[in-house]
Design a protein around this motif. Sequence first.
Motif, short mmCIF file in Angstrom:
data_model
loop_
_atom_site.label_atom_id
_atom_site.label_comp_id
_atom_site.label_asym_id
_atom_site.label_seq_id
_atom_site.Cartn_x
_atom_site.Cartn_y
_atom_site.Cartn_z
N ASP A 1 44.73 49.08 32.14
CA ASP A 1 43.76 48.04 31.80
C ASP A 1 42.42 48.32 32.46
O ASP A 1 41.58 47.42 32.60
CB ASP A 1 44.28 46.65 32.21
CG ASP A 1 44.48 46.52 33.71
OD1 ASP A 1 44.30 47.52 34.44
OD2 ASP A 1 44.82 45.41 34.19
N ASN A 2 42.22 49.59 32.88
CA ASN A 2 40.97 50.05 33.49
C ASN A 2 40.72 49.43 34.87
O ASN A 2 39.58 49.31 35.30
CB ASN A 2 39.77 49.77 32.58
CG ASN A 2 39.88 50.50 31.25
OD1 ASN A 2 40.38 51.62 31.19
ND2 ASN A 2 39.42 49.86 30.18
N ARG A 3 41.79 49.09 35.55
CA ARG A 3 41.69 48.56 36.90
C ARG A 3 42.59 49.33 37.85
O ARG A 3 43.64 49.85 37.44
CB ARG A 3 42.07 47.06 36.95
CG ARG A 3 41.12 46.15 36.21
CD ARG A 3 41.64 44.71 36.22
NE ARG A 3 40.73 43.82 35.51
CZ ARG A 3 39.76 43.14 36.09
NH1 ARG A 3 39.57 43.24 37.40
NH2 ARG A 3 38.98 42.36 35.38
N THR B 1 37.15 47.98 39.55
CA THR B 1 36.81 48.25 38.17
C THR B 1 35.59 49.17 38.09
O THR B 1 34.88 49.36 39.07
CB THR B 1 36.51 46.95 37.41
OG1 THR B 1 35.39 46.29 38.04
CG2 THR B 1 37.71 46.02 37.42
N GLY B 2 35.37 49.71 36.89
CA GLY B 2 34.23 50.58 36.65
C GLY B 2 34.61 51.85 35.93
O GLY B 2 33.84 52.40 35.15
N CYS B 3 35.82 52.34 36.18
CA CYS B 3 36.29 53.56 35.52
C CYS B 3 37.00 53.19 34.21
O CYS B 3 37.31 52.03 33.95
CB CYS B 3 37.23 54.34 36.42
SG CYS B 3 38.75 53.44 36.85
N PRO C 1 30.90 51.09 42.41
CA PRO C 1 31.44 52.37 42.90
C PRO C 1 30.39 53.47 42.82
O PRO C 1 29.44 53.41 42.04
CB PRO C 1 32.61 52.64 41.95
CG PRO C 1 32.24 51.94 40.68
CD PRO C 1 31.51 50.69 41.12
N THR C 2 30.59 54.47 43.65
CA THR C 2 29.77 55.68 43.56
C THR C 2 30.25 56.50 42.37
O THR C 2 31.45 56.72 42.21
CB THR C 2 29.89 56.51 44.85
OG1 THR C 2 29.43 55.72 45.95
CG2 THR C 2 29.07 57.78 44.75
#
Length: 543
Positions: A332-334, A352-354, A393-394
């Motif tokens: 779920d992209n988490r 999250t972010g990826c 996130p970086t």
Amino acid sequence: SSHKSHFESRGSSIKLQKTSTSFLSPSSSSFPQSPPSFPPLMEAPSSSSRCRSGSFFQDIRSRELNGFRKRPYYEDSKLQFAEMGEVAVEHNGDETPPLAISFCKTAKNAHILAVSDEEGYLSLFDSRRKLSSGKARITEWVAHQNAIFDIRWIKDDARILTASGDQSIQLWDVQGKKCIGVLLGHTGSVKSLSSHPTNSDLLVSGSRDGSFALWDLRCQNTSTRRSTETCISSTAMVKRAHLSAQAKRVRRTKTASTSITSVLYLKDEVSIATAGAVDSIVKFWDTRNLKSQVTQVSPQPKSSTEKVNIMHGISSLSQDSNGMFLTASCMDNRIYLYNVLQLQKGPVQSFTGCQIESFFVKSVISPDASSILSGSSDGNAYVWQVERPQMDPTVLKGHDGEVTAVDWCPSEEGKIATCADDFTVRVWNAETSYSSSSRSPTSIRRRIMNLPSREQRQLNLGSEEKDSSDPEEAMNHHITLPTSESIMPPMGTPEAQKKRLHHDPIESVETTTPESAMKSPSSVLNPPSSLKRKTIRDYFLTA
């Protein structure tokens, strides 16, 4: 990628078209002039020396008092990484997607990076050399006639395990590039491996056939041998470990829906965690009794009105070196972060972010639990600071394809490796300088809150007295020692004393009731002697 999709659609069929295997020798032109020294072959340590005394949870209690491994704390700046180089994964001029990467585990060899790929090759690189020059490649060999999905260093880096689509696990002597054992028993591609935290002869594997298996490398099957290779059978296997409610009512289900995607041997030395492709549930098992799982966790709604869809598979699990935290990379992209001692509370944080659009995208928590590194289907890698989840996130840009496997260097702080469908492996180093404080204020505050009674502190410190007047000695032990102020009664008006009692964390801990102490997480770490716990279930369910 098209390569991986094509391979997965074939299931676990073995690629037989490759008939020649090329082994590099020291005289080969690809071999560096002065390759890094590799550890000599060594016998496995005795069982008595491998097993640690005392409880895993007492060890965690000690770590809370004496301080975890120093983690960098970044005050106001975002963690940044610089790319140190890249290397193309190719053999005889043909590029192939890398599938798994792993730094060596010992400090003297931590710069050596192992890479496995879809063609069945295992390659070793020296990350301290210029990767693009060709001198970084130490050696390579064909380990399987099929893709290698996971690799694991064991026995002080003298051996390495490879998990393949040919349904086998192979044990390799690294110096001789010789297979010295074949683990047989799975009926599908072997997707994940994890070794015992202190006994490298023990490991757990997860397969696309829906089972996970336990192995002991000392239990050799002398009646079955493949040429000069010793065959090893599993000591235990749990089939259909992750099934959806619908699949349990159907006798035959598709293999993909039951696949075990990741396994972990936990630091308590008796428990394992497993995850699958069917849902976002992480199951915990006691290896001494595998009839049913001890407990299970999954994402939980933040409010009574919110609903969470758990029908998303998990691509990978990871844990920090202390065993306190576990991450689950979900479709779920988490990425969910769990506290192993508070599993009943569900994930303590999510990141999250990826984009996690395939089961090849993995994430790994850093050894000191300060950061989480993840691949992504959008061609980038992402790094989050665990104690600052609200910060973006970086983003590590450079790859030109889905970033899949990632890894942290265990000894060189800030060094990471990523690989992607662009047929490259890249090495990065953290750029942000550390602040003067090696621990964040929250971690210091948490450690103070978990201080036990004065008698327990003296017991943990040992029989010898510590000089509290030496601040350098106190910093070396990361322990807040009793001072004259803490021994003498507080002075002031009754109102001031009430305020001090309310705000003083040490006083509040010492004045807690037995009932509240039993409900606190610290009671799990240091249970009363009257409680005789025989399985890991008691630790998981106590809060």
